[in-house]
Design a protein around this motif. Structure first.
Motif, PDB file in Angstrom:
ATOM      1  N   LEU A 125      49.455  20.345  36.376  1.00 46.17           N
ATOM      2  CA  LEU A 125      49.197  20.940  35.063  1.00 46.17           C
ATOM      3  C   LEU A 125      49.026  19.841  34.013  1.00 46.17           C
ATOM      4  CD1 LEU A 125      49.073  23.605  33.419  1.00 46.17           C
ATOM      5  CD2 LEU A 125      51.549  23.395  33.122  1.00 46.17           C
ATOM      6  N   GLU A 126      49.891  18.845  34.081  1.00 44.18           N
ATOM      7  CA  GLU A 126      49.820  17.723  33.146  1.00 44.18           C
ATOM      8  C   GLU A 126      48.529  16.931  33.349  1.00 44.18           C
ATOM      9  OE1 GLU A 126      52.482  13.882  31.722  1.00 44.18           O
ATOM     10  OE2 GLU A 126      52.973  14.874  33.622  1.00 44.18           O
ATOM     11  N   ALA A 148      45.564  19.072  31.945  1.00 39.39           N
ATOM     12  CA  ALA A 148      45.597  19.112  30.480  1.00 39.39           C
ATOM     13  C   ALA A 148      45.199  17.762  29.903  1.00 39.39           C
ATOM     14  CB  ALA A 148      46.987  19.516  30.000  1.00 39.39           C
ATOM     15  N   SER A 149      45.690  16.687  30.499  1.00 41.09           N
ATOM     16  CA  SER A 149      45.387  15.340  30.026  1.00 41.09           C
ATOM     17  C   SER A 149      43.894  15.023  30.155  1.00 41.09           C
ATOM     18  CB  SER A 149      46.207  14.320  30.805  1.00 41.09           C
ATOM     19  OG  SER A 149      47.583  14.527  30.585  1.00 41.09           O
ATOM     20  N   LEU A 193      41.971  16.885  27.557  1.00 41.94           N
ATOM     21  CA  LEU A 193      42.209  16.304  26.242  1.00 41.94           C
ATOM     22  C   LEU A 193      41.399  15.026  26.037  1.00 41.94           C
ATOM     23  CD1 LEU A 193      43.805  16.567  23.602  1.00 41.94           C
ATOM     24  CD2 LEU A 193      45.621  15.236  24.687  1.00 41.94           C
ATOM     25  N   ALA A 245      42.654  22.561  26.926  1.00 43.69           N
ATOM     26  CA  ALA A 245      43.709  21.544  27.014  1.00 43.69           C
ATOM     27  C   ALA A 245      44.986  22.004  26.332  1.00 43.69           C
ATOM     28  CB  ALA A 245      43.222  20.230  26.399  1.00 43.69           C
ATOM     29  N   VAL A 246      44.875  22.537  25.129  1.00 49.59           N
ATOM     30  CA  VAL A 246      46.094  22.930  24.403  1.00 49.59           C
ATOM     31  C   VAL A 246      46.772  24.127  25.058  1.00 49.59           C
ATOM     32  CG1 VAL A 246      45.320  21.907  22.236  1.00 49.59           C
ATOM     33  CG2 VAL A 246      44.921  24.341  22.638  1.00 49.59           C
ATOM     34  N   SER A 247      46.012  24.975  25.689  1.00 47.43           N
ATOM     35  CA  SER A 247      46.612  26.110  26.399  1.00 47.43           C
ATOM     36  C   SER A 247      47.464  25.620  27.569  1.00 47.43           C
ATOM     37  CB  SER A 247      45.526  27.061  26.905  1.00 47.43           C
ATOM     38  OG  SER A 247      44.805  27.594  25.813  1.00 47.43           O
ATOM     39  N   LEU A 248      46.955  24.649  28.309  1.00 48.80           N
ATOM     40  CA  LEU A 248      47.723  24.077  29.421  1.00 48.80           C
ATOM     41  C   LEU A 248      48.940  23.293  28.912  1.00 48.80           C
ATOM     42  CD1 LEU A 248      44.868  22.848  31.798  1.00 48.80           C
ATOM     43  CD2 LEU A 248      46.218  24.952  31.964  1.00 48.80           C
ATOM     44  N   TYR A 249      48.753  22.569  27.828  1.00 47.57           N
ATOM     45  CA  TYR A 249      49.873  21.800  27.275  1.00 47.57           C
ATOM     46  C   TYR A 249      50.992  22.711  26.753  1.00 47.57           C
ATOM     47  CZ  TYR A 249      48.577  16.912  27.667  1.00 47.57           C
ATOM     48  OH  TYR A 249      48.312  15.656  28.153  1.00 47.57           O
ATOM     49  N   GLN A 271      50.782  24.003  20.079  1.00 49.05           N
ATOM     50  CA  GLN A 271      49.581  24.301  20.869  1.00 49.05           C
ATOM     51  C   GLN A 271      48.948  25.636  20.463  1.00 49.05           C
ATOM     52  OE1 GLN A 271      48.679  21.508  22.600  1.00 49.05           O
ATOM     53  NE2 GLN A 271      50.637  20.850  21.739  1.00 49.05           N
ATOM     54  N   THR A 329      51.009  11.958  30.510  1.00 47.52           N
ATOM     55  CA  THR A 329      50.707  12.290  29.119  1.00 47.52           C
ATOM     56  C   THR A 329      50.905  11.071  28.217  1.00 47.52           C
ATOM     57  OG1 THR A 329      51.295  14.595  29.501  1.00 47.52           O
ATOM     58  CG2 THR A 329      51.267  13.866  27.212  1.00 47.52           C
TER      59      THR A 329
END
Length: 189
Positions: A4-5, A8-9, A12, A33-37, A53, A161
């Motif tokens: 997940l990280e 998202a990374s 981003l 990205a912000v949804s996953l973060y 987020q 991250t």
């Protein structure tokens, strides 16, 4: 390594590279990205960043609309700049909001590093608002956020991250330089 990280990374990084180029296509990547973060920060008890987020989703939708209008009117995403009084007001707002939010997170939750997390979150809010409104100064705030976020995420064990935020620091410097050039070019015309 948390998949997940990683996802998202990666999203981003694509997002910020597109922002630095003033590409409107940054917004779909940002929203994903912000949804996953949000999920990742919930899992690591960084509640300020988790709540941030959701705010980013709304600001990215607003920014997408604002940038679309600017491009339709001028043929490009036009860069604007703040005067010194407005810059001082934004800075004071960041400090006040960080203090207030940090205090709330400290008193009301089991948040890890509530003050540090609040500083990243509140300065990010200000930077995202300025970005959505196409102000050059957003990059200065993003640089501050990146400098503080790298050690915060490293301390919490979010190494991927932290690494991404180190790269984002470089992209933010590039964005500041590129946007400053675009602003000066348009001002000279």
């Amino acid at each position: 390594m948390n998949p997940l990280e990683v996802a998202a990374s990666a999203l981003l990084l694509v997002n910020i590279a597109l922002v630095a180029r003033r590409s409107i296509w940054n917004y779909p990547f940002a929203i994903l990205a912000v949804s996953l973060y949000a999920v990742l920060f919930y899992e690591t008890k960084l509640y300020s960043d988790m709540l941030l987020q959701g705010f980013y989703v709304a600001l990215n939708l607003y920014g997408w609309l604002n940038w679309t209008r600017s491009r339709a009117e001028a043929g490009e995403v036009v860069v604007r700049t703040l005067g010194w009084p407005a810059r001082a007001a934004w800075l004071a707002g960041c400090v006040a909001l960080t203090g207030g939010w940090g205090w709330l997170m400290h008193r009301l939750t089991d948040a890890a590093m509530p003050w540090w997390d609040a500083g990243v979150a509140m300065t990010s809010v200000a930077a995202q608002i300025l970005l959505s409104r196409r102000y050059l100064e957003n990059w200065v705030l993003w640089i501050v956020v990146d400098v503080v976020a790298v050690p915060l995420f490293a301390v919490r064990g979010l190494w991927w991250t932290a690494g991404v935020y180190a790269i984002l620091l470089g992209l933010s410097v590039w964005g500041l330089i590129d946007w400053r050039r675009a602003y000066r070019r348009r001002a000279a015309a």
